[in-house]
Design a protein around this motif. Sequence first.
Motif, PDB file in Angstrom:
ATOM      1  N   ALA A 124      -6.378  -4.968   1.160  1.00 20.43           N
ATOM      2  CA  ALA A 124      -5.677  -3.712   1.409  1.00 20.43           C
ATOM      3  C   ALA A 124      -6.036  -3.132   2.769  1.00 20.43           C
ATOM      4  O   ALA A 124      -5.826  -1.947   3.009  1.00 20.43           O
ATOM      5  CB  ALA A 124      -6.020  -2.702   0.318  1.00 20.43           C
ATOM      6  N   SER A 125      -6.612  -3.984   3.652  1.00 15.39           N
ATOM      7  CA  SER A 125      -7.038  -3.549   4.978  1.00 15.39           C
ATOM      8  C   SER A 125      -8.067  -2.423   4.831  1.00 15.39           C
ATOM      9  O   SER A 125      -8.812  -2.369   3.851  1.00 15.39           O
ATOM     10  CB  SER A 125      -5.830  -3.093   5.799  1.00 15.39           C
ATOM     11  OG  SER A 125      -6.209  -2.872   7.139  1.00 15.39           O
ATOM     12  N   GLU A 126      -8.109  -1.490   5.780  1.00 15.37           N
ATOM     13  CA  GLU A 126      -9.151  -0.470   5.780  1.00 15.37           C
ATOM     14  C   GLU A 126      -8.897   0.642   4.762  1.00 15.37           C
ATOM     15  O   GLU A 126      -9.740   1.527   4.596  1.00 15.37           O
ATOM     16  CB  GLU A 126      -9.293   0.104   7.186  1.00 15.37           C
ATOM     17  CG  GLU A 126      -9.816  -0.924   8.188  1.00 15.37           C
ATOM     18  CD  GLU A 126      -9.958  -0.363   9.579  1.00 15.37           C
ATOM     19  OE1 GLU A 126      -9.417   0.727   9.826  1.00 15.37           O
ATOM     20  OE2 GLU A 126     -10.596  -1.015  10.420  1.00 15.37           O
ATOM     21  N   ALA A 127      -7.751   0.608   4.083  1.00 21.28           N
ATOM     22  CA  ALA A 127      -7.477   1.613   3.050  1.00 21.28           C
ATOM     23  C   ALA A 127      -8.521   1.556   1.943  1.00 21.28           C
ATOM     24  O   ALA A 127      -8.868   2.573   1.342  1.00 21.28           O
ATOM     25  CB  ALA A 127      -6.089   1.399   2.467  1.00 21.28           C
ATOM     26  N   SER A 128      -9.051   0.365   1.686  1.00 21.49           N
ATOM     27  CA  SER A 128     -10.034   0.204   0.611  1.00 21.49           C
ATOM     28  C   SER A 128     -11.326   0.965   0.904  1.00 21.49           C
ATOM     29  O   SER A 128     -12.034   1.364  -0.023  1.00 21.49           O
ATOM     30  CB  SER A 128     -10.351  -1.285   0.413  1.00 21.49           C
ATOM     31  OG  SER A 128     -10.926  -1.834   1.595  1.00 21.49           O
ATOM     32  N   GLU A 158       0.830  -1.204   0.000  1.00 17.61           N
ATOM     33  CA  GLU A 158       0.000   0.000   0.000  1.00 17.61           C
ATOM     34  C   GLU A 158       0.869   1.260   0.000  1.00 17.61           C
ATOM     35  O   GLU A 158       0.596   2.225  -0.724  1.00 17.61           O
ATOM     36  CB  GLU A 158      -0.906  -0.008   1.229  1.00 17.61           C
ATOM     37  CG  GLU A 158      -1.787   1.221   1.352  1.00 17.61           C
ATOM     38  CD  GLU A 158      -2.494   1.287   2.682  1.00 17.61           C
ATOM     39  OE1 GLU A 158      -2.929   2.392   3.052  1.00 17.61           O
ATOM     40  OE2 GLU A 158      -2.595   0.256   3.362  1.00 17.61           O
ATOM     41  N   LYS A 159       1.935   1.259   0.806  1.00 19.06           N
ATOM     42  CA  LYS A 159       2.795   2.431   0.924  1.00 19.06           C
ATOM     43  C   LYS A 159       3.507   2.772  -0.381  1.00 19.06           C
ATOM     44  O   LYS A 159       3.711   3.950  -0.704  1.00 19.06           O
ATOM     45  CB  LYS A 159       3.836   2.206   2.029  1.00 19.06           C
ATOM     46  CG  LYS A 159       3.267   2.186   3.433  1.00 19.06           C
ATOM     47  CD  LYS A 159       2.681   3.536   3.820  1.00 19.06           C
ATOM     48  CE  LYS A 159       2.137   3.520   5.226  1.00 19.06           C
ATOM     49  NZ  LYS A 159       1.524   4.824   5.606  1.00 19.06           N
ATOM     50  N   VAL A 160       3.891   1.757  -1.158  1.00 22.26           N
ATOM     51  CA  VAL A 160       4.577   2.037  -2.438  1.00 22.26           C
ATOM     52  C   VAL A 160       3.598   2.476  -3.513  1.00 22.26           C
ATOM     53  O   VAL A 160       4.006   2.914  -4.593  1.00 22.26           O
ATOM     54  CB  VAL A 160       5.383   0.810  -2.934  1.00 22.26           C
ATOM     55  CG1 VAL A 160       6.464   0.441  -1.948  1.00 22.26           C
ATOM     56  CG2 VAL A 160       4.472  -0.378  -3.220  1.00 22.26           C
ATOM     57  N   GLY A 161       2.279   2.347  -3.243  1.00 20.80           N
ATOM     58  CA  GLY A 161       1.257   2.805  -4.185  1.00 20.80           C
ATOM     59  C   GLY A 161       0.653   1.730  -5.050  1.00 20.80           C
ATOM     60  O   GLY A 161      -0.211   2.018  -5.881  1.00 20.80           O
ATOM     61  N   LEU A 162       1.073   0.480  -4.872  1.00 12.41           N
ATOM     62  CA  LEU A 162       0.600  -0.598  -5.738  1.00 12.41           C
ATOM     63  C   LEU A 162      -0.897  -0.829  -5.610  1.00 12.41           C
ATOM     64  O   LEU A 162      -1.615  -0.894  -6.620  1.00 12.41           O
ATOM     65  CB  LEU A 162       1.355  -1.888  -5.418  1.00 12.41           C
ATOM     66  CG  LEU A 162       0.807  -3.169  -6.073  1.00 12.41           C
ATOM     67  CD1 LEU A 162       0.846  -3.054  -7.599  1.00 12.41           C
ATOM     68  CD2 LEU A 162       1.591  -4.394  -5.611  1.00 12.41           C
ATOM     69  N   LEU A 163      -1.399  -0.978  -4.391  1.00  5.90           N
ATOM     70  CA  LEU A 163      -2.808  -1.339  -4.215  1.00  5.90           C
ATOM     71  C   LEU A 163      -3.741  -0.245  -4.716  1.00  5.90           C
ATOM     72  O   LEU A 163      -4.753  -0.530  -5.372  1.00  5.90           O
ATOM     73  CB  LEU A 163      -3.084  -1.639  -2.740  1.00  5.90           C
ATOM     74  CG  LEU A 163      -2.338  -2.844  -2.163  1.00  5.90           C
ATOM     75  CD1 LEU A 163      -2.717  -3.051  -0.708  1.00  5.90           C
ATOM     76  CD2 LEU A 163      -2.611  -4.097  -2.970  1.00  5.90           C
TER      77      LEU A 163
END
Length: 510
Positions: A138-142, A103-108
């Motif tokens: 993607a956990s709660e980021a989604s 997620e941090k690298v921007g992939l998701l």
Amino acid sequence: MQGMAQKKKNGKVLDFIERVGNRLPHPYILFLWLCLILALISLACSMAGVSVVNPTNGETVLAKSLISKDGLIWLLENLLSNFQGFSPLGLVLAMQIAIGFSEKVGLLTTAMRRAILGVPLWALTATVLFLGINGSIASEASIIVVPALAAAAFESVGMHPIAGLLAGYAATNAGFTACVIVAGTDVLLAGVTESTAQMIDPSMTVNATCNWYFMFVSVFTLTAAGVFVNKKFIVPRLGTYDPTDGEGVDAVESSAEITPVQAKALRAAGIFSIFYILLFAILVIPSGGILRAEDGSILNGPFIKGLVPILMIYFILVGVVYGVKAGTIKNSSDVPMLMAQALEGMTGYIVLVFVIAQFINMFSYTNLGMIIAVKSADALQTAGFTGIPLMLFFILLCCVVNLFMTSGSGKWYIFAPILVPMMMMLGYSPAFAQIIYRIGDSTTNAITPIYPYIPIAIGMAKKYDKKFGMGSLISMMLPYSIAFLLVWIVQMIIWVLFNLPLGPGVSVFL
């Protein structure tokens, strides 16, 4: 006038739910109170000589008091080991390192943008729902990413953007626990389920894949239900979209853009994914594959047992491939730095786990889990309240509790010591007890007024409709929650009637 009265009545109900929810203490304090209450109950039960006969071995099980010399000594000797030996903690942190890194690298985020914005009109709603339901990867980021991108995608093809936003929000919340692959939720819940199942059978193991088959099918049944709700209820209610009604959508539109560099990086990540899958296909599919069991089966082999580490390695490696190509990883030191950042939001969870671990182990020490399970099972069998009615009762109970306590893992820590042993006493597997809980816990997420993401969703919607508020959101989420609940109940009943496998080597019944 009658309509206005009904709206006021509904508003009072929602206000009551919000007031009650806001008065609940922080989960850490809540579990401290539960530990104190448990100690007092254990004292009362011990003094009363409460006991049961363990039907698995015929031994008499006595209630033990925490407020006693032995209880105090046990607590002092085990306070640290309770925390250190809490199995879900290591698994959750490891999965968060891997998925959070991606997620941090921007992939998701980029992958979601590409998937939502690149499909034809007829498949757009289904794609939004499918990706949102699988958003737990993607956990709660989604919960933030999918609704915003869905709104932009719907508007770009002439559909009402709020219809897309609501579909994405419903999918990422009411369908949060379903996924086509094993996700962090599976790891977390399975660890708790195993700990509580061992109150009845110390040799019992519960793998993170124990609900995989059921949840895999759930993704498609919930997607179909969501498409129906969106078409029959949401779109007609919203009517024609008027851009002048909103506060501006520039932020959402800009967030939907994918740069050429991101596109190339995503393509590289896709190529790597194909090779990664092929590698494990070579190791598993052939009859002599090294990841098969000694008897030649896949289910009992290291592939299934090692699926969580395999997924962890995948998310890390594919994140590196994407990050290098996208420029979010400039040197090797960025990798551990981003992994550390992925864990920044876990400090509160670690603190919470300390007191949760004490509660779980205290419950086990007092033998109250075994006592409640045996006596409850006997009472339910005597009353004839077993089978599907019992399952429906617990599902609805979880739905109601979810309105006041939004932490899914927190509720499972409370329910598991009672539900898992009791269902085992009635002949059901721990994995099936976990299914019952997951259905009830997920479906009402989208209509919980105290849910922390509700203000974010309302803020997104106001960009398209300034009058959109909490009442609007919850009223439009109700059809999704009800539909998802009904579909899941029907699916559960089918699984029970035909005793279908819940996951690799795991059945409904013991």
